[in-house]
Scaffold this motif. Sequence first.
Motif, PDB file in Angstrom:
ATOM      1  N   ALA A  66       0.829  -1.210   0.000  1.00 13.34           N
ATOM      2  CA  ALA A  66       0.000   0.000   0.000  1.00 13.34           C
ATOM      3  C   ALA A  66       0.868   1.267   0.000  1.00 13.34           C
ATOM      4  O   ALA A  66       0.582   2.218  -0.733  1.00 13.34           O
ATOM      5  CB  ALA A  66      -0.933  -0.007   1.210  1.00 13.34           C
ATOM      6  N   ILE A  67       1.920   1.278   0.797  1.00 11.47           N
ATOM      7  CA  ILE A  67       2.805   2.438   0.867  1.00 11.47           C
ATOM      8  C   ILE A  67       3.531   2.643  -0.458  1.00 11.47           C
ATOM      9  O   ILE A  67       3.619   3.761  -0.974  1.00 11.47           O
ATOM     10  CB  ILE A  67       3.812   2.294   2.026  1.00 11.47           C
ATOM     11  N   ASN A  68       4.055   1.559  -1.033  1.00 13.30           N
ATOM     12  CA  ASN A  68       4.761   1.665  -2.317  1.00 13.30           C
ATOM     13  C   ASN A  68       3.838   2.170  -3.422  1.00 13.30           C
ATOM     14  O   ASN A  68       4.250   2.968  -4.268  1.00 13.30           O
ATOM     15  CB  ASN A  68       5.401   0.337  -2.696  1.00 13.30           C
ATOM     16  N   ALA A  69       2.583   1.718  -3.420  1.00 15.96           N
ATOM     17  CA  ALA A  69       1.616   2.191  -4.415  1.00 15.96           C
ATOM     18  C   ALA A  69       1.365   3.687  -4.234  1.00 15.96           C
ATOM     19  O   ALA A  69       1.310   4.437  -5.210  1.00 15.96           O
ATOM     20  CB  ALA A  69       0.315   1.410  -4.299  1.00 15.96           C
ATOM     21  N   ARG A  86       4.306   5.652  -5.543  1.00 15.40           N
ATOM     22  CA  ARG A  86       4.316   5.711  -7.009  1.00 15.40           C
ATOM     23  C   ARG A  86       3.367   6.784  -7.528  1.00 15.40           C
ATOM     24  O   ARG A  86       3.598   7.381  -8.577  1.00 15.40           O
ATOM     25  CB  ARG A  86       3.945   4.358  -7.615  1.00 15.40           C
ATOM     26  N   ARG A  87       2.276   7.031  -6.786  1.00 11.41           N
ATOM     27  CA  ARG A  87       1.283   8.031  -7.192  1.00 11.41           C
ATOM     28  C   ARG A  87       1.463   9.351  -6.448  1.00 11.41           C
ATOM     29  O   ARG A  87       0.550  10.165  -6.412  1.00 11.41           O
ATOM     30  CB  ARG A  87      -0.130   7.500  -6.908  1.00 11.41           C
ATOM     31  N   SER A  88       2.622   9.584  -5.880  1.00  6.79           N
ATOM     32  CA  SER A  88       2.819  10.702  -4.958  1.00  6.79           C
ATOM     33  C   SER A  88       3.115  12.045  -5.623  1.00  6.79           C
ATOM     34  O   SER A  88       3.444  12.993  -4.932  1.00  6.79           O
ATOM     35  CB  SER A  88       3.951  10.376  -3.982  1.00  6.79           C
ATOM     36  N   ARG A  89       2.979  12.132  -6.895  1.00  7.20           N
ATOM     37  CA  ARG A  89       3.281  13.388  -7.591  1.00  7.20           C
ATOM     38  C   ARG A  89       2.470  14.530  -6.975  1.00  7.20           C
ATOM     39  O   ARG A  89       1.253  14.465  -6.861  1.00  7.20           O
ATOM     40  CB  ARG A  89       2.945  13.242  -9.063  1.00  7.20           C
ATOM     41  N   GLY A  90       3.160  15.577  -6.558  1.00  3.37           N
ATOM     42  CA  GLY A  90       2.498  16.732  -5.970  1.00  3.37           C
ATOM     43  C   GLY A  90       2.308  16.648  -4.467  1.00  3.37           C
ATOM     44  O   GLY A  90       1.879  17.611  -3.851  1.00  3.37           O
ATOM     45  N   LEU A  91       2.600  15.501  -3.874  1.00  2.24           N
ATOM     46  CA  LEU A  91       2.428  15.357  -2.427  1.00  2.24           C
ATOM     47  C   LEU A  91       3.679  15.810  -1.675  1.00  2.24           C
ATOM     48  O   LEU A  91       4.789  15.635  -2.145  1.00  2.24           O
ATOM     49  CB  LEU A  91       2.148  13.901  -2.053  1.00  2.24           C
ATOM     50  N   ASN A 149      14.786   5.146   1.537  1.00  2.00           N
ATOM     51  CA  ASN A 149      14.132   5.224   0.236  1.00  2.00           C
ATOM     52  C   ASN A 149      14.458   6.560  -0.431  1.00  2.00           C
ATOM     53  O   ASN A 149      14.302   7.617   0.186  1.00  2.00           O
ATOM     54  CB  ASN A 149      12.620   5.069   0.410  1.00  2.00           C
ATOM     55  N   PRO A 150      14.886   6.546  -1.690  1.00  2.00           N
ATOM     56  CA  PRO A 150      15.269   7.795  -2.355  1.00  2.00           C
ATOM     57  C   PRO A 150      14.096   8.769  -2.578  1.00  2.00           C
ATOM     58  O   PRO A 150      14.318   9.959  -2.772  1.00  2.00           O
ATOM     59  CB  PRO A 150      15.861   7.338  -3.687  1.00  2.00           C
ATOM     60  N   LEU A 151      12.862   8.298  -2.535  1.00  2.00           N
ATOM     61  CA  LEU A 151      11.706   9.178  -2.694  1.00  2.00           C
ATOM     62  C   LEU A 151      11.340   9.892  -1.401  1.00  2.00           C
ATOM     63  O   LEU A 151      10.541  10.822  -1.406  1.00  2.00           O
ATOM     64  CB  LEU A 151      10.491   8.378  -3.177  1.00  2.00           C
ATOM     65  N   LEU A 203       5.925  10.233   6.143  1.00  2.00           N
ATOM     66  CA  LEU A 203       7.042  10.229   5.206  1.00  2.00           C
ATOM     67  C   LEU A 203       7.038  11.588   4.532  1.00  2.00           C
ATOM     68  O   LEU A 203       6.070  11.973   3.870  1.00  2.00           O
ATOM     69  CB  LEU A 203       6.872   9.133   4.158  1.00  2.00           C
ATOM     70  N   VAL A 204       8.101  12.352   4.724  1.00  2.00           N
ATOM     71  CA  VAL A 204       8.230  13.678   4.106  1.00  2.00           C
ATOM     72  C   VAL A 204       8.845  13.456   2.728  1.00  2.00           C
ATOM     73  O   VAL A 204       9.970  12.950   2.615  1.00  2.00           O
ATOM     74  CB  VAL A 204       9.097  14.618   4.963  1.00  2.00           C
ATOM     75  N   LEU A 205       8.097  13.815   1.700  1.00  2.00           N
ATOM     76  CA  LEU A 205       8.527  13.586   0.329  1.00  2.00           C
ATOM     77  C   LEU A 205       9.226  14.806  -0.267  1.00  2.00           C
ATOM     78  O   LEU A 205      10.100  14.684  -1.099  1.00  2.00           O
ATOM     79  CB  LEU A 205       7.331  13.186  -0.538  1.00  2.00           C
ATOM     80  N   ARG A 206       8.799  15.977   0.178  1.00  2.00           N
ATOM     81  CA  ARG A 206       9.452  17.219  -0.200  1.00  2.00           C
ATOM     82  C   ARG A 206       9.056  18.275   0.811  1.00  2.00           C
ATOM     83  O   ARG A 206       8.026  18.168   1.477  1.00  2.00           O
ATOM     84  CB  ARG A 206       9.147  17.651  -1.618  1.00  2.00           C
ATOM     85  N   GLU A 207       9.892  19.277   0.935  1.00  2.00           N
ATOM     86  CA  GLU A 207       9.643  20.335   1.905  1.00  2.00           C
ATOM     87  C   GLU A 207       8.646  21.332   1.337  1.00  2.00           C
ATOM     88  O   GLU A 207       8.654  21.626   0.153  1.00  2.00           O
ATOM     89  CB  GLU A 207      10.956  21.029   2.282  1.00  2.00           C
TER      90      GLU A 207
END
Length: 84
Positions: free
Chosen positions: A26-29, A32-37, A63-65, A79-83
């Motif tokens: 579920a997390i990996n999915a 993969r769809r995390s664009r903009g998050l 994880n590099p993402l 999980l912080v994906l971007r600031e």
Amino acid sequence: MSDGLARPGSLTLDLHGKNSYQARVAINAALRRSRGLYRLRLVHGFHSGTALRDMITEEYDANPLVKRVVRVSDGVTELVLRES
């Protein structure tokens, strides 16, 4: 899945009742769809043990993402994906 408490740019996943494998899928999915998050909020609970919390920290810290893993509480990790 959103719980209505998520901020814009974040997604909340409820992992209650999942084993480590199901949670990872579920997390990996979601990643993969995390664009903009900015953040992925993972509600895993802790009353039944810490296996999911520990797996999330170990697996996604490298994880590099994921920029960083933040434990919000005993039962919630982000999980912080971007600031922002």
